[in-house]
Design a protein around this motif. Structure first.
Motif, short mmCIF file in Angstrom:
data_model
loop_
_atom_site.label_atom_id
_atom_site.label_comp_id
_atom_site.label_asym_id
_atom_site.label_seq_id
_atom_site.Cartn_x
_atom_site.Cartn_y
_atom_site.Cartn_z
N THR A 68 36.79 43.98 31.77
CA THR A 68 37.39 43.20 32.19
C THR A 68 38.31 44.36 33.23
O THR A 68 39.08 44.61 33.67
CB THR A 68 37.62 41.50 32.46
OG1 THR A 68 36.19 41.52 32.25
CG2 THR A 68 38.32 41.68 33.93
N CYS A 69 39.06 44.45 31.76
CA CYS A 69 40.74 44.42 32.18
C CYS A 69 40.85 46.10 32.30
O CYS A 69 41.36 46.51 33.77
CB CYS A 69 41.38 44.74 30.88
SG CYS A 69 41.58 43.00 30.39
N SER A 70 40.20 47.33 31.72
CA SER A 70 40.26 48.61 32.45
C SER A 70 39.41 48.92 33.71
O SER A 70 39.62 49.53 34.32
CB SER A 70 38.98 49.52 31.02
OG SER A 70 37.84 48.27 31.08
N ARG A 71 38.59 48.03 33.97
CA ARG A 71 38.06 47.85 34.49
C ARG A 71 38.77 47.22 36.08
O ARG A 71 38.94 48.42 37.20
CB ARG A 71 36.46 46.82 34.95
CG ARG A 71 35.34 47.45 34.51
CD ARG A 71 33.84 46.64 34.08
NE ARG A 71 33.05 47.49 33.50
CZ ARG A 71 32.01 46.48 33.12
NH1 ARG A 71 31.95 45.46 33.64
NH2 ARG A 71 30.76 47.03 33.19
N ALA A 72 39.58 46.49 35.38
CA ALA A 72 40.63 46.00 37.07
C ALA A 72 41.76 47.37 37.31
O ALA A 72 42.05 46.80 37.89
CB ALA A 72 40.85 44.52 36.41
N LEU A 73 41.91 47.92 36.19
CA LEU A 73 42.92 48.79 35.87
C LEU A 73 42.57 50.08 36.95
O LEU A 73 43.87 50.39 37.27
CB LEU A 73 43.00 49.42 34.13
CG LEU A 73 44.09 48.32 34.19
CD1 LEU A 73 44.98 48.44 32.83
CD2 LEU A 73 45.99 47.93 34.59
N THR A 74 41.64 50.57 36.25
CA THR A 74 40.53 51.74 36.95
C THR A 74 40.63 50.85 38.50
O THR A 74 40.66 51.71 39.57
CB THR A 74 39.26 51.70 36.85
OG1 THR A 74 39.24 51.90 35.80
CG2 THR A 74 38.88 53.16 37.96
N THR A 75 40.30 50.11 38.88
CA THR A 75 39.82 49.26 40.72
C THR A 75 41.63 48.92 41.01
O THR A 75 41.91 49.54 42.73
CB THR A 75 39.82 48.08 40.60
OG1 THR A 75 38.11 48.13 40.00
CG2 THR A 75 39.63 47.13 42.27
N LEU A 76 42.34 48.66 40.44
CA LEU A 76 43.97 48.82 40.29
C LEU A 76 44.59 49.97 41.17
O LEU A 76 45.24 50.28 42.19
CB LEU A 76 45.03 47.95 39.78
CG LEU A 76 46.41 48.26 39.84
CD1 LEU A 76 46.06 47.19 41.18
CD2 LEU A 76 46.97 47.49 38.91
#
Length: 221
Positions: free
Chosen positions: A136-144
């Motif tokens: 979730t963290c890596s995906r959220a950062l990529t989305t960010l």
């Protein structure tokens, strides 16, 4: 309690994580309220544009005052020409496209801030649950990274397009009578969102790598 469990508990107790979580929630609420006001304001401006709306526009107009004039305080350097860079007034008959593009720029900026808050909310929630390297963290950062780049670039382009579609605004001031032309610069976009997106993408890659190491070592004794 195992070492991983102890670290997870320590993360849950971090006041900084809780603070970011609360701030992110506040940003989402503020963004939603501001978005509503921007849309309502745009509709009001469109309804009253023929009678006159409050408008702020950029321009380049020399000031009719000698450079280096005597003053008790700060003054313009002698030999240079001061210029007004912003004008505020009640303006009639602005094109609807100028108003819409200007307000869409503000709306995109607000929605981008809301998207950033949502991503931060997901990251801090995962960290607060003791799972700092969850997918979730890596995906959220990529989305960010995508949101920061696309959102702020789009807002800048919309603002520039609004200035380019703005016609000349005629007005009269003491000792000056003429036309004040809005500063219609060339279509462009800022560079900093790309740098910020690159940094966030790199951080997301770090989280993905750490998650891979965690998965590889999960079966080790």
């Amino acid at each position: 309690m195992s070492i991983p469990d102890e670290r997870a508990a320590a993360l849950r107790q971090k006041s900084s994580v809780s603070f970011v979580f609360v701030v992110s929630l506040g940003m989402i609420v503020v963004a939603a309220v501001r978005a509503w006001f921007i849309v309502a304001g745009m509709l009001d401006q469109l309804a009253h544009r023929t009678t006159g709306i409050d408008w702020t526009w950029t321009l380049e107009m020399p000031v009719a005052r000698p450079s280096g004039a005597v003053s008790d305080g700060a003054r313009v350097v002698a030999g240079t020409t001061p210029a007004v860079t912003e004008m505020v007034g009640r303006v009639q008959d602005l094109p609807a496209s100028t108003i819409v593009l200007h307000d869409l720029s503000d709306l995109v900026t607000v929605l981008t801030a809301g998207g950033i808050a949502v991503c931060l909310l997901l990251v801090t929630r995962s960290i607060g649950d003791g799972r700092p390297f969850a997918r979730t963290c890596s995906r959220a950062l990529t989305t960010l990274a995508v949101i920061v780049f696309a959102g702020f670039e789009a807002a800048a382009v919309l603002q520039t397009a609004s200035e380019m579609t703005q016609p000349s605004i005629a007005g009269a001031l003491p000792e000056f009578l003429g036309t004040y032309t809005g500063h219609g610069g060339e279509l462009g976009a800022p560079f900093w969102p790309l740098v910020a997106a690159a940094g966030l993408s790199a951080l997301a890659a770090v989280f993905r790598t750490a998650a891979g190491y965690r998965d590889d070592s999960s079966g080790l004794v």
